[in-house]
Design a protein around this motif. Structure first.
Motif: not given
Length: 314
Positions: A40, A70, A73-74, A76-80
């Motif tokens: 990321n 957005r 952020r998405g 980061s949520n999908l690939y923490p």
């Protein structure tokens, strides 16, 4: 920049100009980078490069456009980010096999193994970045052999990753290890002594040395010239791989020289080195960096110095 040119190449057959292409195409490019395996943070670097050359959209730079924010952020949520609980490689295994062939005896072992061993030991006992190791010098006053330690300084022209009064011109102090061995076991442990290893490195490279940097290339057309950060990184990884080979144990597939910082800091902290000393050795101005990025076992705490604690991890 290279990243801006990569975006231009990707966009070449999309029918749009890179300076004013739709935001949707930029997001497609960023998603393609992620699917290629980039982290990321690396994707963000590409985004920053694009934002610097792309015209504002809706009065805002691309980097701060609501749709782009957005999307990130998405992402980061999908690939923490994933932090491994355990290190990829075993510090005790590597240290154990650095004490024997093909890394010993230092007076006659292949020069490559000498350079690999010294680079690994300096990296793991200092917990410093490879870029700092590449900036170390061999001439006084940058290298000082003292009775109970070795002190090193980077070149005055070296700029660390974080430029601040705390990080600039940081001294590296490396330990002696069983300097006067009195038993067979201590003689074996003395082979991990940094003072001894550095003296051999300086002596065996003096005949072809063309640079005042501590680490110099040991073969090829650049023999004697300053070794780059990438070269030293390869040496550290090569030392780990060679130690696993000597142990006849399968080596982890993905190794990075930077992992020595996590392994060294965690090993020292778990053996009782105070957190503030660990952070000072690794040039972290705040303990938050260590706590957030490195998993440690805080149960077993014993008094020891940073470098010595790392070497005692066998």
């Amino acid at each position: 920049s290279l990243k801006w040119r990569a975006f231009q190449v990707w966009l070449a057959d999309k029918g749009s100009q890179p300076q004013d292409c739709p935001v949707e195409l930029i997001l497609q490019f960023l998603l393609s980078l992620k699917r290629m395996g980039l982290s990321n943070s690396s994707v963000k670097v590409y985004l920053a490069a694009i934002s610097g050359s792309h015209v504002p959209v809706d009065g805002r730079p691309i980097f701060s456009h609501p749709l782009v924010k957005r999307f990130m952020r998405g992402l980061s949520n999908l690939y923490p980010p994933v932090r491994p609980i355990l290190p990829q490689w075993s510090l005790p295994l590597v240290l154990t096999h650095l004490m024997g062939p093909p890394f010993e005896p230092l007076a006659s072992c292949p020069l490559s193994f000498l350079c690999w061993k010294v680079a690994f030991l300096v990296a793991v006992t200092s917990a410093r970045r490879v870029s700092e190791l590449a900036a170390l010098r061999v001439d006084p006053p940058f290298l000082q052999f003292l009775p109970n330690k070795v002190a090193l300084w980077p070149s005055w022209s070296f700029l660390p990753k974080v430029i601040s009064s705390f990080h600039l011109n940081q001294r590296i102090v490396l330990p002696v290890f069983f300097p006067s061995p009195s038993s067979e076991a201590e003689v074996r442990l003395h082979t991990l002594d940094l003072r001894r290893a550095l003296l051999y490195l300086v002596a065996r490279t003096s005949g072809f040395r063309r640079s005042k940097r501590l680490f110099v290339c040991y073969h090829g057309p650049n023999k004697g010239s300053a070794a780059s950060s990438k070269s030293i990184s390869r040496w550290v990884v090569s030392a780990i791989r060679a130690a696993y080979g000597a142990a006849k144990v399968k080596c982890p597939f993905s190794l990075k020289a930077h992992s020595t910082r996590a392994v060294a800091a965690s090993a020292a902290f778990s053996r009782g080195v105070p957190l503030q000393e660990v952070c000072a050795a690794a040039t972290w101005s705040s303990a938050d960096t260590f706590v957030q990025h490195y998993a440690v076992d805080v149960a077993s705490r014993q008094a020891a110095a940073v470098g010595t604690a790392v070497l005692h991890s066998m």
